[in-house]
Design a protein around this motif. Structure first.
Motif, PDB file in Angstrom:
ATOM      1  N   SER A  23       0.811  -1.221   0.000  1.00 48.44           N
ATOM      2  CA  SER A  23       0.000   0.000   0.000  1.00 48.44           C
ATOM      3  C   SER A  23       0.839   1.264   0.000  1.00 48.44           C
ATOM      4  CB  SER A  23      -0.948   0.001   1.200  1.00 48.44           C
ATOM      5  OG  SER A  23      -0.227  -0.103   2.424  1.00 48.44           O
ATOM      6  N   ALA A  51      -2.035  -0.765   6.078  1.00 46.39           N
ATOM      7  CA  ALA A  51      -1.453  -2.076   5.790  1.00 46.39           C
ATOM      8  C   ALA A  51      -2.292  -3.247   6.274  1.00 46.39           C
ATOM      9  CB  ALA A  51      -0.046  -2.162   6.383  1.00 46.39           C
ATOM     10  N   SER A 101      -5.091  -4.586   2.294  1.00 48.99           N
ATOM     11  CA  SER A 101      -4.495  -3.264   2.464  1.00 48.99           C
ATOM     12  C   SER A 101      -5.195  -2.275   1.539  1.00 48.99           C
ATOM     13  CB  SER A 101      -2.991  -3.290   2.187  1.00 48.99           C
ATOM     14  OG  SER A 101      -2.727  -3.717   0.868  1.00 48.99           O
TER      15      SER A 101
END
Length: 213
Positions: A23, A51, A101
């Motif tokens: 991410s 995350a 994520s």
């Protein structure tokens, strides 16, 4: 970075492989990209990475729920949720299928469809405020609950992310995410340095811009 540019709404969507990464990498590369929905195009100037199950600030930290189910699917989909009963927030699902994520779209500049965006954001004092903050961004774009699960990579998709103007590293700043009580040490908010559309930083407590994905 100016607020108004000539933008082609027929530009191709970013490929799914773009989102199939951690991410934080996706967040960095989203700056300067265009979010396209119907008549409005917003160029992203501020984002936040989350995350998933590894991140106590993420909606996905405690596992799958009806609300966050889209996050646990494949990358390149839109996760939209209602924040504090006030406004909608839009997030891009990234990473491998099942990891959950996401990147919160925090702010941007309206670069096409100004009149439409202004009609949706009648309280904005100027054009820089049209999409400054997650709730304002979704309002300017006309995104709501029905866009949860939208495939950003599908040909002819109603909501798309396109190439825009990628931002050089020298113009990117990073710092703590906004208004968190958990995971506050992560400098995972990224923005275009000095851009007038970036939202103000507010540490700790209740988020004023949107809750984390």
């Amino acid at each position: 970075m100016g607020l108004v540019r000539v933008v082609s709404q027929s530009s191709e969507s970013l490929p799914r492989a773009f989102f199939d990464r951690p991410s934080l990498e996706v967040a960095r590369d989203l700056l300067g990209r265009d979010v396209v929905h119907r008549e409005v195009v917003v160029r992203l100037t501020e984002v936040e990475a989350y995350a998933g199950p590894d991140d106590p600030a993420s909606h996905a930290y405690r596992g799958v729920t009806p609300r966050n189910a889209v996050m646990f699917g494949p990358p390149g989909f839109l996760y939209v949720y209602f924040s504090y009963g006030v406004h909608w927030c839009a997030n891009v699902v990234c990473g491998p299928d099942g990891f959950a994520s996401a990147v919160l779209l925090r702010a941007g500049a309206v670069v096409s469809g100004l009149d439409v965006a202004r009609s949706r954001r009648v309280t904005a004092r100027n054009d820089a405020e049209l999409a400054r903050g997650p709730g304002r961004l979704t309002s300017a774009l006309g995104l709501r609950r029905e866009h949860d699960g939208a495939d950003l990579c599908r040909d002819g998709a109603a909501v798309r992310l396109t190439a825009g103007d990628p931002v050089p590293d020298s113009s990117v700043s990073s710092g703590p995410r906004v208004g968190l009580t958990k995971g506050v040490e992560a400098p995972w908010r990224l923005w275009v340095t000095g851009d007038a559309t970036v939202s103000p930083y507010r540490p700790g407590g209740r988020r004023t811009g949107g809750s984390p994905p």
